[in-house]
Design an enzyme around this catalytic site. Structure first.
Site: not given
Length: 456
Positions: A41-42, A115, A139, A328, A350
């Site tokens: 996804k990133n 975002r 989120c 994550d 983080v």
């Protein structure tokens, strides 16, 4: 037999989360079988934005069918980019030749809680001379300030105007290279600089850059387009601006976040899961912690097999930017650690407020104490940050079914794991948020033998 709804990420407009979905999960059985992970996804969403920079059509492969991808697709289409599905599943063709400016109301309507609009700024400033950012969502895991992005864009020569409806940017004299040093190796800010610098006049030097595998894959995409980018030691990236870029043909790096999530599901439920498409190199740090916690894995050419090896053991984890332990990864791991014999500690350095999801785990019977200002100790390796927190998990504790509401993407997936590991029935609400980052979620759960129904 599970009652399944469609696993499609939703209509191509992708404007809002599928947040209304509710699952009834009957836990207590191991998850076993095989799942496939597609592109990250990133990376996929950022590579789609990069297509705006090319003068010809780009082809992106292994794109996951998730709602975040649909959001970016919608935003590109609003800006006049033609997006077509390829014959191969997960392939997109992106033609930017008709790109135009979009009204802020259209951008806001299609962005939803994403975002991603902020990463459109550099490409749109090069292409159209202007860009607009609506109020940003995402989120709710703490503040996600965009100051890093705006400060970088100003250094490139952008004019930033804050309006009641959002932020308008313009570059009447074009953009130029800059010396930029990030106060923290932010992934988003690094992506912003890369997407802006490749077409800016002169050379850009980015210091304290993020170096995640997805960043390196984005650099590979941009280099295919004709960009000149070099990486130097100590997190320094040099970008020499070019006059034009062409389209790319690229296959996304696999989603290491999803791969780690299924690995933790195997650990928490005492299951045996083969994650097709997962690769060792990008998961080295995770695999070390997985093994220390009592997990067993075997590397294959086409993926990695994960299961327990005896009783689970407590571990101490500090999240960090790459090559550290990803933030994550900690949420699904914490679920598994509730079943470890002893006291585990997870230091979240983080993001602030990323341990709020543990409240629901406590409701399900877990023994977790969150320290809102972190825990200092002599053996810490990651420098302490003002925003950090720590979770102390004492196990093993039996988990029991509960009625919980998904708060965010990774925390929500952790609720699913907890419900699948718990005795009795759980009701998990707001499940649509999880499908921002997990393709074919229901089908994969079904393939692994999960006992659940979609009830709303």
């Amino acid at each position: 037999m599970n009652t399944l709804l469609s696993d499609s990420a939703g209509p191509k407009t992708g404007a809002r989360e599928l947040s209304g979905e509710t699952l009834a999960i009957r836990g207590g059985r191991p998850l076993t079988g095989r799942v496939e992970v597609k592109g990250a996804k990133n990376l996929a969403t950022k590579a789609m934005v990069a297509a705006l920079l090319g003068e010809t059509t780009s082809t992106l492969r292994d794109v996951p069918d998730i709602s975040d991808v649909q959001v970016v697709r919608s935003l590109l289409e609003v800006h006049g980019v033609r997006v077509d599905d390829g014959e191969e599943e997960g392939t997109l063709h992106l033609d930017p030749s008709g790109a135009v400016s979009a009204h802020f109301e259209e951008i806001d309507a299609h962005a939803g809680a994403s975002r991603i609009p902020i990463l459109f700024c550099g490409p749109l400033l090069h292409l159209l001379g202007q860009a607009f950012i609506p109020d940003l969502g995402g989120c709710r895991i703490g503040d996600r300030p965009i100051d890093f992005h705006l400060d970088a864009l100003r250094k490139f020569g952008a004019i930033v105007e804050k309006l009641p409806s959002g932020i308008r940017l313009s570059a009447p004299e074009g953009l130029h290279g800059a010396l930029i040093e990030l106060p923290y190796p932010s992934v988003g800010a690094t992506e912003q600089v890369l997407l802006t610098a490749v077409r800016s006049r002169g050379t850009t030097e980015l210091r304290n850059a993020a170096i995640e595998p997805e960043i390196m894959d984005l650099i590979a995409v941009l280099q295919k387009m004709g960009a000149i980018i070099s990486y130097e030691p100590n997190r320094v990236i040099l970008i020499e601006g070019v006059d034009s870029l062409r389209g790319y043909d690229h296959r996304c790096i696999f989603d290491r976040n999803e791969a780690a999530s299924w690995a933790c599901a195997a650990l928490a439920t005492d299951g045996d899961i083969f994650v097709g498409g997962a690769k060792q190199q990008e998961m080295l740090t995770f695999l070390n912690v997985f093994r220390k916690a009592g997990g067993w894995f075997e590397i294959h050419e086409d993926g990695i097999q994960f299961r327990r090896e005896g009783a689970l053991k407590p571990v101490v984890v500090e999240t960090d930017v790459h090559p550290g332990f990803m933030t994550d990864w900690q949420q699904p791991l914490i679920v598994a650690l509730t079943q470890a014999n002893g006291v585990s500690t997870v230091h979240e350095t983080v993001y602030e407020n990323r341990l709020g999801f543990t409240n629901a785990l406590v409701q399900m019977g877990a023994d977790i104490v969150v320290h809102p200002h972190g825990i200092a100790s002599d053996d810490r390796r990651v420098p302490r940050r003002e925003l950090e927190q720590a979770a102390v998990i004492t196990g093993p504790t039996p988990l029991r079914g509960a009625d919980v509401v998904v708060p965010d993407l990774r925390g929500g997936y952790s609720y699913l794991i907890a419900a699948l590991a718990a005795e009795g029935e759980s009701v998990v609400r707001n499940v649509g948020i999880i499908r921002r980052g997990y393709e074919k979620l229901f089908a994969k759960l079904d393939a692994l033998g999960a006992d659940f129904d979609v009830i709303g």
